[in-house]
Scaffold this motif. Structure first.
Motif, PDB file in Angstrom:
ATOM      1  N   ALA A 226       0.837  -1.216   0.000  1.00 44.26           N
ATOM      2  CA  ALA A 226       0.000   0.000   0.000  1.00 44.26           C
ATOM      3  C   ALA A 226       0.867   1.260   0.000  1.00 44.26           C
ATOM      4  CB  ALA A 226      -0.919  -0.001   1.215  1.00 44.26           C
ATOM      5  N   GLU A 227       1.987   1.177   0.684  1.00 44.26           N
ATOM      6  CA  GLU A 227       2.861   2.349   0.766  1.00 44.26           C
ATOM      7  C   GLU A 227       3.556   2.608  -0.574  1.00 44.26           C
ATOM      8  OE1 GLU A 227       6.447   3.244   3.592  1.00 44.26           O
ATOM      9  OE2 GLU A 227       4.734   2.491   4.757  1.00 44.26           O
ATOM     10  N   TRP A 228       3.850   1.541  -1.279  1.00 43.61           N
ATOM     11  CA  TRP A 228       4.489   1.637  -2.594  1.00 43.61           C
ATOM     12  C   TRP A 228       3.668   2.552  -3.513  1.00 43.61           C
ATOM     13  CZ3 TRP A 228       8.548   0.864  -5.620  1.00 43.61           C
ATOM     14  CH2 TRP A 228       8.363   0.697  -6.994  1.00 43.61           C
ATOM     15  N   GLU A 229       2.342   2.386  -3.457  1.00 41.91           N
ATOM     16  CA  GLU A 229       1.455   3.205  -4.295  1.00 41.91           C
ATOM     17  C   GLU A 229       1.632   4.687  -4.000  1.00 41.91           C
ATOM     18  OE1 GLU A 229      -0.114   1.848  -6.657  1.00 41.91           O
ATOM     19  OE2 GLU A 229       0.285  -0.222  -6.013  1.00 41.91           O
ATOM     20  N   ILE A 235      10.737   7.770  -7.274  1.00 45.14           N
ATOM     21  CA  ILE A 235      11.195   6.460  -6.797  1.00 45.14           C
ATOM     22  C   ILE A 235      10.516   5.352  -7.605  1.00 45.14           C
ATOM     23  CG2 ILE A 235      11.209   4.862  -4.826  1.00 45.14           C
ATOM     24  CD1 ILE A 235      11.345   7.287  -2.971  1.00 45.14           C
ATOM     25  N   LYS A 236       9.163   5.418  -7.652  1.00 44.67           N
ATOM     26  CA  LYS A 236       8.363   4.346  -8.263  1.00 44.67           C
ATOM     27  C   LYS A 236       8.726   4.086  -9.719  1.00 44.67           C
ATOM     28  CE  LYS A 236       4.161   5.465  -7.692  1.00 44.67           C
ATOM     29  NZ  LYS A 236       2.728   5.695  -7.432  1.00 44.67           N
ATOM     30  N   GLY A 246       8.448  -5.186  -0.403  1.00 42.62           N
ATOM     31  CA  GLY A 246       8.562  -6.298   0.546  1.00 42.62           C
ATOM     32  C   GLY A 246       7.256  -7.024   0.768  1.00 42.62           C
ATOM     33  N   GLY A 247       6.349  -6.990  -0.216  1.00 40.66           N
ATOM     34  CA  GLY A 247       5.079  -7.723  -0.076  1.00 40.66           C
ATOM     35  C   GLY A 247       4.050  -6.946   0.721  1.00 40.66           C
ATOM     36  N   VAL A 275      14.896  -1.204   8.765  1.00 35.91           N
ATOM     37  CA  VAL A 275      13.448  -1.394   8.662  1.00 35.91           C
ATOM     38  C   VAL A 275      12.774  -0.069   8.325  1.00 35.91           C
ATOM     39  CG1 VAL A 275      13.442  -3.329  10.289  1.00 35.91           C
ATOM     40  CG2 VAL A 275      13.056  -1.001  11.150  1.00 35.91           C
ATOM     41  N   GLY A 276      11.513  -0.149   7.921  1.00 33.46           N
ATOM     42  CA  GLY A 276      10.756   1.044   7.549  1.00 33.46           C
ATOM     43  C   GLY A 276       9.919   1.561   8.713  1.00 33.46           C
TER      44      GLY A 276
END
Ligand code: GLN
Length: 318
Positions: A226-229, A235-236, A246-247, A275-276
């Motif tokens: 969700a954060e990737w979006e 970045i993307k 990371g899934g 870690v994030g």
């Protein structure tokens, strides 16, 4: 009469570009303008100000403009110049590797502390004795201590550690052959290639499960789906998703690593993971569930975020 390009001095070009980037919402507009212009002219950022009234020739102007257009379209500065500074080292980058982040220096600093602690305690464990010759007058060689980095990317972390910890030897793993080529090049340029052995590997599968490592560090992909979006286009659209994603919850790679690491890390050795946001308590719990670690600790980065989780491989239960 002077040609039109005579007005494009270094200073005028910087001003125009910084304003242009600012109005287009490009991050750090002034710095981006300086770095790209210095790169175009093959000079340092400081040199730009020492030669501020020097005009750009048409060829320089054309090359610079092309970089400005690409930056405006979102391409990261580091990919445009092919360089990024990390731990005061010049690291070469290509789109095959994640651009080293300043917060990842927290991982290096935490690993240096752990290495120091390990060395100070090794005498107690009797480690120093093992490598000593039984007779003879030759000075005993210091034991070589092995470190492992999983997911080396550009090699920034393992090279910084190899430069700081000169008595240690390292194994650096990555699933990407293209990334390993970049990492090897960086290690060679920094004179660290003789102490870092790079290998292609999915997680730890390329290594036999012998507990020989005293330090294991990893900045694995940990961005949740969700954060990737929500990540910026910069970045993307440009950085390798395989180095970031990371899934579902971001822990798809961290989870198996924590389970497998005890087979590879010596008793008293340390595992350090970047870690994030808000992942540190979850990762601490994962370490605890295995029963194989003690001295669990979260370490904050310069912005106060828990960025690194550190754990020690337990001494054999007795
Ligand atoms: N910190 C990185 C980011 O900018 C993530 C790095 C990683 O997944 N290891 O999103």
């Amino acid at each position: 009469m002077s040609g039109p390009q005579a007005s494009w001095t270094i200073l005028a070009t910087l001003r125009w570009t910084a304003d242009y980037f600012r109005t287009k919402g490009v991050s750090e507009p002034r710095a981006a303008a300086e770095i790209l212009l210095a790169h175009t002219l093959s000079v340092s950022r400081l040199d730009l100000y020492l030669r501020y009234d020097q005009p750009l020739n048409p060829e320089e102007l054309a090359r610079f403009k092309a970089l400005v257009v690409r930056r405006r379209a979102g391409e990261p500065v580091a990919y445009l110049t092919g360089h990024r500074e990390f731990w005061s080292l010049d690291i070469q980058v290509t789109p095959a590797v994640l651009i080293p982040r300043p917060e990842t220096e927290t991982l290096v600093a935490a690993a240096l502390e752990a290495a120091q602690f390990y060395e100070e305690n090794e005498v107690e464990r009797g480690g120093q004795g093992e490598d000593q010759p039984k007779t003879g007058s030759r000075k005993p060689k210091p034991p070589s201590i092995w470190g492992l980095e999983l997911g080396v990317g550009s090699g920034a972390v393992v090279i910084a550690l190899a430069k700081e910890l000169t008595r240690m030897a390292w194994v650096g793993l990555d699933t990407s052959g293209a990334a390993l080529a970049v990492a090897r090049g960086n290690a060679r340029r920094h004179g660290a290639l003789d102490r870092v052995h790079f290998l292609k590997s999915d997680l730890l599968t390329a290594l036999k499960p012998y507990a020989v490592f005293s330090l294991l560090v990893a900045n694995l992909p940990y961005v949740p789906r969700a954060e990737w979006e929500r990540l910026p286009r910069e970045i993307k659209a440009f950085e390798p998703p395989g180095a970031l994603l990371g899934g579902e919850d971001g822990l798809d790679l961290i989870r198996p690593l924590i389970r497998q690491a005890p087979q590879y890390v010596k008793a008293g050795g340390w595992v350090l993971l970047e870690v994030g946001d808000r992942q540190a308590p979850l990762v601490v719990a994962l370490f605890q569930q295995t029963g194989a670690y003690d001295r669990l600790e979260s370490i904050k980065d310069f912005s106060g975020m828990e960025r690194v989780v550190r754990a020690r491989r337990r001494e054999a239960a007795g």
